[in-house]
Structure formats: C-alpha cells, structure tokens
Design a protein around this motif. Sequence first.
Motif, mmCIF file in Angstrom:
data_model
loop_
_atom_site.group_PDB
_atom_site.id
_atom_site.type_symbol
_atom_site.label_atom_id
_atom_site.label_comp_id
_atom_site.label_asym_id
_atom_site.label_seq_id
_atom_site.Cartn_x
_atom_site.Cartn_y
_atom_site.Cartn_z
ATOM 1 N N LEU A 79 0.492 -0.969 0.104
ATOM 2 C CA LEU A 79 -0.101 0.137 0.255
ATOM 3 C C LEU A 79 1.054 0.969 0.074
ATOM 4 N N ALA A 80 0.537 2.224 -0.635
ATOM 5 C CA ALA A 80 1.605 3.448 -0.521
ATOM 6 C C ALA A 80 0.066 4.600 -1.629
ATOM 7 N N ALA A 81 0.961 6.024 -1.082
ATOM 8 C CA ALA A 81 0.053 6.912 -0.943
ATOM 9 C C ALA A 81 0.446 8.586 -1.405
ATOM 10 N N VAL A 82 -0.430 8.753 -1.315
ATOM 11 C CA VAL A 82 0.608 10.262 -2.850
ATOM 12 C C VAL A 82 -0.544 11.578 -2.153
ATOM 13 N N ALA A 83 0.328 12.352 -1.392
ATOM 14 C CA ALA A 83 -0.328 13.727 -0.616
ATOM 15 C C ALA A 83 1.336 14.574 -0.622
ATOM 16 N N GLY A 84 0.228 15.289 -1.690
ATOM 17 C CA GLY A 84 1.351 16.437 -2.205
ATOM 18 C C GLY A 84 2.573 15.919 -2.931
ATOM 19 N N ASN A 85 3.606 16.190 -2.150
ATOM 20 C CA ASN A 85 4.875 16.075 -3.196
ATOM 21 C C ASN A 85 5.771 15.377 -2.199
ATOM 22 N N GLN A 86 4.997 13.882 -1.326
ATOM 23 C CA GLN A 86 5.421 13.323 -0.522
ATOM 24 C C GLN A 86 4.749 11.810 -0.910
ATOM 25 N N LEU A 87 6.026 10.569 -0.478
ATOM 26 C CA LEU A 87 5.842 9.597 -0.416
ATOM 27 C C LEU A 87 5.105 8.672 0.747
ATOM 28 N N PHE A 88 4.194 7.544 0.902
ATOM 29 C CA PHE A 88 3.927 7.499 1.872
ATOM 30 C C PHE A 88 4.070 6.027 1.648
ATOM 31 N N ALA A 89 4.235 4.673 2.857
ATOM 32 C CA ALA A 89 4.300 3.459 2.235
ATOM 33 C C ALA A 89 3.895 2.867 3.875
ATOM 34 N N ALA A 90 2.717 2.171 3.598
ATOM 35 C CA ALA A 90 2.166 1.190 5.166
ATOM 36 C C ALA A 90 3.401 -0.205 5.089
ATOM 37 N N SER A 91 3.313 0.058 6.609
ATOM 38 C CA SER A 91 3.810 -1.485 6.780
ATOM 39 C C SER A 91 3.014 -1.829 8.198
ATOM 40 N N GLY A 92 3.649 -2.945 8.371
ATOM 41 C CA GLY A 92 2.435 -3.854 9.482
ATOM 42 C C GLY A 92 2.140 -5.361 8.479
ATOM 43 N N THR A 93 0.453 -5.188 8.846
ATOM 44 C CA THR A 93 -0.541 -5.872 8.588
ATOM 45 C C THR A 93 -1.690 -5.682 8.010
ATOM 46 N N VAL A 94 -2.419 -6.327 7.199
ATOM 47 C CA VAL A 94 -3.580 -5.360 6.328
ATOM 48 C C VAL A 94 -4.502 -5.406 7.442
ATOM 49 N N SER A 95 -4.439 -6.146 8.036
ATOM 50 C CA SER A 95 -5.570 -5.299 9.606
ATOM 51 C C SER A 95 -4.729 -4.121 10.607
ATOM 52 N N ASN A 96 -4.060 -4.607 10.523
ATOM 53 C CA ASN A 96 -3.216 -3.216 11.311
ATOM 54 C C ASN A 96 -1.831 -2.968 10.761
ATOM 55 N N VAL A 130 6.873 8.397 5.753
ATOM 56 C CA VAL A 130 7.277 8.504 4.889
ATOM 57 C C VAL A 130 8.883 7.816 3.920
ATOM 58 N N VAL A 131 8.630 7.505 2.605
ATOM 59 C CA VAL A 131 9.572 7.119 1.743
ATOM 60 C C VAL A 131 10.188 7.243 1.354
ATOM 61 N N GLN A 132 11.478 7.630 0.646
ATOM 62 C CA GLN A 132 12.120 7.792 -0.353
ATOM 63 C C GLN A 132 12.114 7.068 -1.835
ATOM 64 N N ASP A 133 11.844 5.661 -0.637
ATOM 65 C CA ASP A 133 12.990 4.382 -2.306
ATOM 66 C C ASP A 133 11.577 3.691 -2.298
ATOM 67 N N THR A 134 11.259 3.742 -3.414
ATOM 68 C CA THR A 134 10.318 2.385 -3.949
ATOM 69 C C THR A 134 11.275 1.046 -4.285
ATOM 70 N N ASP A 135 12.255 0.968 -3.969
ATOM 71 C CA ASP A 135 12.404 0.011 -3.762
ATOM 72 C C ASP A 135 12.652 -0.973 -2.654
ATOM 73 N N LYS A 136 12.009 0.176 -1.831
ATOM 74 C CA LYS A 136 12.368 -0.786 -0.532
ATOM 75 C C LYS A 136 10.726 -0.380 -0.043
ATOM 76 N N LEU A 137 9.901 -0.739 -0.319
ATOM 77 C CA LEU A 137 8.581 -0.633 0.019
ATOM 78 C C LEU A 137 8.260 -1.717 0.998
ATOM 79 N N PRO A 138 7.785 -1.477 2.297
ATOM 80 C CA PRO A 138 7.559 -2.432 2.860
ATOM 81 C C PRO A 138 6.636 -3.346 2.262
ATOM 82 N N ASP A 139 6.088 -4.837 2.734
ATOM 83 C CA ASP A 139 5.154 -5.413 2.347
ATOM 84 C C ASP A 139 3.919 -5.345 3.220
ATOM 85 N N ILE A 140 2.618 -5.582 3.514
ATOM 86 C CA ILE A 140 1.764 -5.525 4.330
ATOM 87 C C ILE A 140 1.491 -7.199 4.263
#
Length: 446
Positions: free
Chosen positions: A72-89, A94-104
């Motif tokens: 899961l990722a989100a773009v708000a303005g000029n910032q990129l966010f990624a979700a970490s943890g689990t689907v339900s929790n 904030v992330v800078q590198d799409t190579d390192k997006l955490p999975d859920i």
Amino acid sequence: MSPFNPHPLPSPYSSRRSLPWAISSLALLATFAVQADMVVSASSSGSSEQQTLTVSLSPNTEDAGKSANLYLAAVAGNQLFAASGTVSNHAWQVVQDTDKLPDIGTVTFSANGAMGAGVSIPAFSGIDTRGMAGTTVYAGYGANSQDMLKGKFALAYTLPAASHANLAYAASSPAQVLDLYLPAGSGPFPLVINIHGGAFLGGDKAMLDSAVLARLLAAGYAVATINYRLSGEAVFPAAIQDAKAAVRFLRANANQYHLDPKRFASFGQSAGGNIAAMLGTTGGSKTSRNGTVIWDDAKLGNPDVSSVVQAVVDWFGPTDFAQMDSALSAQGCAASFISHNTAASPESRFLGIAIGSSGSTALVQDANPISYVSAATPPFLIEHGSVDCNVPAAQSQLLAAALSAQGIDNTIQIHQGAGHGMPAESWSGKTSLDRLLAFLDRVLKR
C-alpha cells in the motif's frame, strides 16, 4: 490525527529511486493497473470520521494460483507514504525509495485466471480522512516492490477535496457551515445537499461516504455537505431551520458557485434522512402543521429566497418517532434497541421532550415529514435495511405509503439482510450508486 500531515523530507535524495520518480511512476503505472474495485464504508464518533477503503485486486493471468506480497502506498502533495505492518493493523510512514517499500502481508491468488477471486486489502483503518483530502492511495502486489511496480499496481482512490470549505450559511452558531465540492466544468451544476446522520446529537459534514461523493462529482453534480445545530445546542426545529437556511444560502449564491438554483436535491442518512425528507415535504409550508413553528427563520439569512428542493434521497431516516419502538419489536430486534420512548433517547433529546409523555404528541407530528406530504412534494428515493435495529424499516415504508397515497413519484428499496447503513456494499457499492445516479439524473437532468 492523519499521518499525512506535512513532514519534511531529507534533501538531496540519496536513493536510486527518488521521491519525484516514485510519484510520477505511480501515476504512470496506474494507467496499466490491474482491475480494482473500491468499497468504502464510514463510521463516525463525535465529529471525527473514520473510513475503511477496501480494494479488491484481481491478479494478472501469469500470477493466478501464485503467492505474492501486498503493498500500500499513498501520495499526498509532494510526499510518498507506504504502509507497514499487516493488512488489518498497519501504520503509514514517509518513504523515499520505492525499492524498499514494506509489504503488509502475503496472499495466494485463485487459479481461476486473470479475473480470479480478488483480495480485499483495507487501505484505511481508523484514520481521520478529513485530514487526507486530495490524497491518492494505491494498492499492489508482487514478489517484491519492484515486481509490483511492473504493472501490478492499481490506482485505488483519490479522496476529494472541497472546492470551498467551511462556508458560513448563517451567523447564529459556529455549527452553521458547509463544504462545497464542485465537479469539473463550468456549470451551472445540479446540486446535492448532504445532511449527515448521528442521532441528531453527533456527526459532522465530513461523514458523507467518499465513494458516494466521488460518484456524484464524476457524474457532474455539485455536492454541499452541511453541519447544523445538534440537539445538545438547540432542540427541534433548529436542525430543520438550519438545513433550510443552507438551501437558501446556496440558492442565493448560485451564480457565484456555478450552481443551478432550479435543480437542488436533499440527501440524508439516518437522522439526516429525516431532515432531508423534511426539506422535501415542507417546501410548500411556511409553518408546522399547527402553525407554531416557522420553518424559514428570517434571522438565519436570505429570507426572501426559496428553500424548496426538487428531489429527496432518504437513506434509513426515521419518520414517526412514536412508532419506532413498536416497529422494532415487530421486526424482532433485541430489547436493548427498543428505547426510543424514553427521555434519554436521541429522538426525545432532539424534540426536547420525552416521546410518549404528556405534550409530546404534537411535537412528534411536527417533526414527522409525513405530516406535510402534499401534491407539491418532490420525487423521493428511499432506501432502508430490512434488519435495521436503530431505525426500523417500517419508518421508510410509512413514508413511501404516504407519498404514494398523494400520487408522489417515489421509489423505495429495502436492502434484504442489511442493517443501519451496513454492510457498506449495500449503500456505497456499484448497484446502489447506480440507482442513486439514475434517480437524480431522471429527476434533475430531465
């Protein structure tokens, strides 16, 4: 508080995949995305809206029957966010590198081909979406984040932002404000005025389900979401007078906001459904049934402007407060729900008198939209859950019967097995929204 409030990011970016690249790549890859279907449900507590966005992803043909990580990722303005943890929790970061997006988490897709059984991924859970207007959320899958970015990423949802926020439609209370959302184009636009629920004692104008709002905007409707005085501040008829004042304000300023003053619809859920219905049936009445209540309060502004609406959408709103308990009992609801004829009930607090007590009968009738149904009443779309134990389905059936008796255009849809606005698919799913748009198009765009 939303996690999407601004956070400064390090600069210059040291990663191989920088933030600007990530955002532009997500936008580009969304055009090649897998199939996605959104179901948005909302619940409220006080004035804070919490939404859950569910995205159903169908795998590409070559991935059917395989396991994959979820992202899961989100773009708000000029910032990129990624979700970490689990689907339900999960939490957002904030992330800078799409190579390192955490999975859920991981999932195994159906082996039924490209359109096999999808996976429901809750993207939002318990997050105040009022702080996320304009945020775009993405969901995807893959062996890793780079695999996911190779066309397995779906544009999930963009939360609409108000074109005009916190417009004061009257000046006697801080509650008398509205948000106005305008669709693309120059107008003049037909307008849907949404009135939130909350048992007359809570809720907020931000409570309109985002999926509903997005569909209305995409169909060319402007949408106004209003706050009004709640029962803790002022009892009946304050909420009705506020809603009428909002209609007058919007009609008086139609040119400024590119609205068509001849094509207004009221739309409400639960307590808001009662108020929306009252707007529809009292349009031709200056006072209440016995003449003791003045509907259009001149002190709230624009006294010479009409508060009539041309259509009404009432989702699971109460009508005759005095019949709620008997209908709940007949519906088979638990005893704990059968409490509307008490001094502490939301309806009694709304009226300022205990329902069933001496002197309450006239007020109950005054607050009942059925009392004012006439040949001048506009078309209605009414929807209700068959097992709603907050507001029994019989309340909507009473209204539909009264409209039919007067020859008023009305449609009633009883959602079998559905409760009070739940499950979300009954109200914000494609079938329900198609019906909503078909009704509005027929009545307002004819």
